[in-house]
Design a protein around this motif. Sequence first.
Motif, PDB file in Angstrom:
ATOM      1  N   ARG A   1      26.185 -25.402   9.744  1.00 26.23           N
ATOM      2  CA  ARG A   1      26.590 -24.440  10.768  1.00 26.23           C
ATOM      3  C   ARG A   1      28.016 -23.977  10.485  1.00 26.23           C
ATOM      4  O   ARG A   1      28.866 -24.758  10.081  1.00 26.23           O
ATOM      5  N   VAL A   2      28.244 -22.702  10.726  1.00 27.32           N
ATOM      6  CA  VAL A   2      29.578 -22.111  10.636  1.00 27.32           C
ATOM      7  C   VAL A   2      29.858 -21.456  11.978  1.00 27.32           C
ATOM      8  O   VAL A   2      29.017 -20.716  12.499  1.00 27.32           O
ATOM      9  N   ARG A   3      31.012 -21.752  12.529  1.00 20.87           N
ATOM     10  CA  ARG A   3      31.385 -21.163  13.820  1.00 20.87           C
ATOM     11  C   ARG A   3      31.355 -19.644  13.721  1.00 20.87           C
ATOM     12  O   ARG A   3      31.753 -19.074  12.701  1.00 20.87           O
ATOM     13  N   SER A   4      30.875 -18.986  14.762  1.00 23.88           N
ATOM     14  CA  SER A   4      30.607 -17.541  14.704  1.00 23.88           C
ATOM     15  C   SER A   4      31.821 -16.720  14.282  1.00 23.88           C
ATOM     16  O   SER A   4      31.670 -15.730  13.573  1.00 23.88           O
ATOM     17  N   ASP A   5      33.020 -17.119  14.661  1.00 27.37           N
ATOM     18  CA  ASP A   5      34.201 -16.334  14.289  1.00 27.37           C
ATOM     19  C   ASP A   5      34.660 -16.588  12.848  1.00 27.37           C
ATOM     20  O   ASP A   5      35.640 -15.996  12.400  1.00 27.37           O
ATOM     21  N   HIS A   6      33.943 -17.440  12.112  1.00 30.07           N
ATOM     22  CA  HIS A   6      34.267 -17.697  10.705  1.00 30.07           C
ATOM     23  C   HIS A   6      33.110 -17.341   9.768  1.00 30.07           C
ATOM     24  O   HIS A   6      33.171 -17.634   8.579  1.00 30.07           O
ATOM     25  N   ARG A   7      32.069 -16.707  10.298  1.00 34.41           N
ATOM     26  CA  ARG A   7      30.917 -16.345   9.472  1.00 34.41           C
ATOM     27  C   ARG A   7      31.211 -15.118   8.605  1.00 34.41           C
ATOM     28  O   ARG A   7      32.108 -14.351   8.889  1.00 34.41           O
ATOM     29  N   SER A   8      30.425 -14.975   7.559  1.00 36.62           N
ATOM     30  CA  SER A   8      30.481 -13.827   6.634  1.00 36.62           C
ATOM     31  C   SER A   8      31.786 -13.749   5.850  1.00 36.62           C
ATOM     32  O   SER A   8      32.177 -12.672   5.411  1.00 36.62           O
ATOM     33  N   ALA A   9      32.429 -14.905   5.669  1.00 36.42           N
ATOM     34  CA  ALA A   9      33.666 -14.924   4.885  1.00 36.42           C
ATOM     35  C   ALA A   9      33.541 -15.844   3.669  1.00 36.42           C
ATOM     36  O   ALA A   9      34.530 -16.104   2.997  1.00 36.42           O
ATOM     37  N   GLY A  10      32.323 -16.351   3.411  1.00 32.41           N
ATOM     38  CA  GLY A  10      32.110 -17.218   2.259  1.00 32.41           C
ATOM     39  C   GLY A  10      32.219 -18.699   2.554  1.00 32.41           C
ATOM     40  O   GLY A  10      32.000 -19.523   1.665  1.00 32.41           O
ATOM     41  N   LEU A  11      32.555 -19.061   3.775  1.00 32.80           N
ATOM     42  CA  LEU A  11      32.744 -20.466   4.117  1.00 32.80           C
ATOM     43  C   LEU A  11      31.450 -21.268   3.968  1.00 32.80           C
ATOM     44  O   LEU A  11      31.456 -22.389   3.462  1.00 32.80           O
ATOM     45  N   GLY A  12      30.320 -20.713   4.395  1.00 37.80           N
ATOM     46  CA  GLY A  12      29.044 -21.419   4.273  1.00 37.80           C
ATOM     47  C   GLY A  12      28.713 -21.748   2.825  1.00 37.80           C
ATOM     48  O   GLY A  12      28.327 -22.875   2.505  1.00 37.80           O
ATOM     49  N   GLY A  13      28.891 -20.782   1.951  1.00 35.77           N
ATOM     50  CA  GLY A  13      28.644 -21.013   0.528  1.00 35.77           C
ATOM     51  C   GLY A  13      29.590 -22.046  -0.053  1.00 35.77           C
ATOM     52  O   GLY A  13      29.183 -22.904  -0.845  1.00 35.77           O
ATOM     53  N   ASP A  14      30.849 -21.986   0.335  1.00 38.13           N
ATOM     54  CA  ASP A  14      31.828 -22.968  -0.136  1.00 38.13           C
ATOM     55  C   ASP A  14      31.468 -24.369   0.351  1.00 38.13           C
ATOM     56  O   ASP A  14      31.601 -25.345  -0.393  1.00 38.13           O
TER      57      ASP A  14
END
Length: 150
Positions: free
Chosen positions: A89-102
């Motif tokens: 899970r990635v907090r909604s305000d941090h999505r679509s910035a590559g954090l999930g892939g990292d």
Amino acid sequence: MPGITVRKARRDDVEAIVRMLIDDQLGATRDSADDLEPYLRAFEAIDGDPQQLLVVATSNDEPVATLQLTIIPGLARQGALRGQIEAVRVRSDHRSAGLGGDLIQWAIDESRRRGCALVQLTSDTSRTAAHRFYERLGFVASHTGFKLHL
């Protein structure tokens, strides 16, 4: 991940993790922050098991993403270890910035460091965008999973 640190989750991170679980199309129907006690019991079990690793990615020591990595020993594949990734899970305000892939790459690297021969995960069939995400990261939809609710 500039400004992001991945660390083992702590007991005081549980509420933030639960809020990330709730902020999800499926989690919203299964999870609730009204009573944290069941989550805290689960955290203690996870934290006490050396084959389990619950991590958070933090920004200024505030959890903004999470996943659980389980190291599974098995006889198949000549006794190979597997890394099982769950509850990404990635907090909604941090999505679509590559954090999930990292974060997934961090779990792959940790699995490799622990001697795993492969990394696996499951994803609900309704999560088609997540499936595309995992495929972009090199995962292959190779199996069909089944669940039996008890």
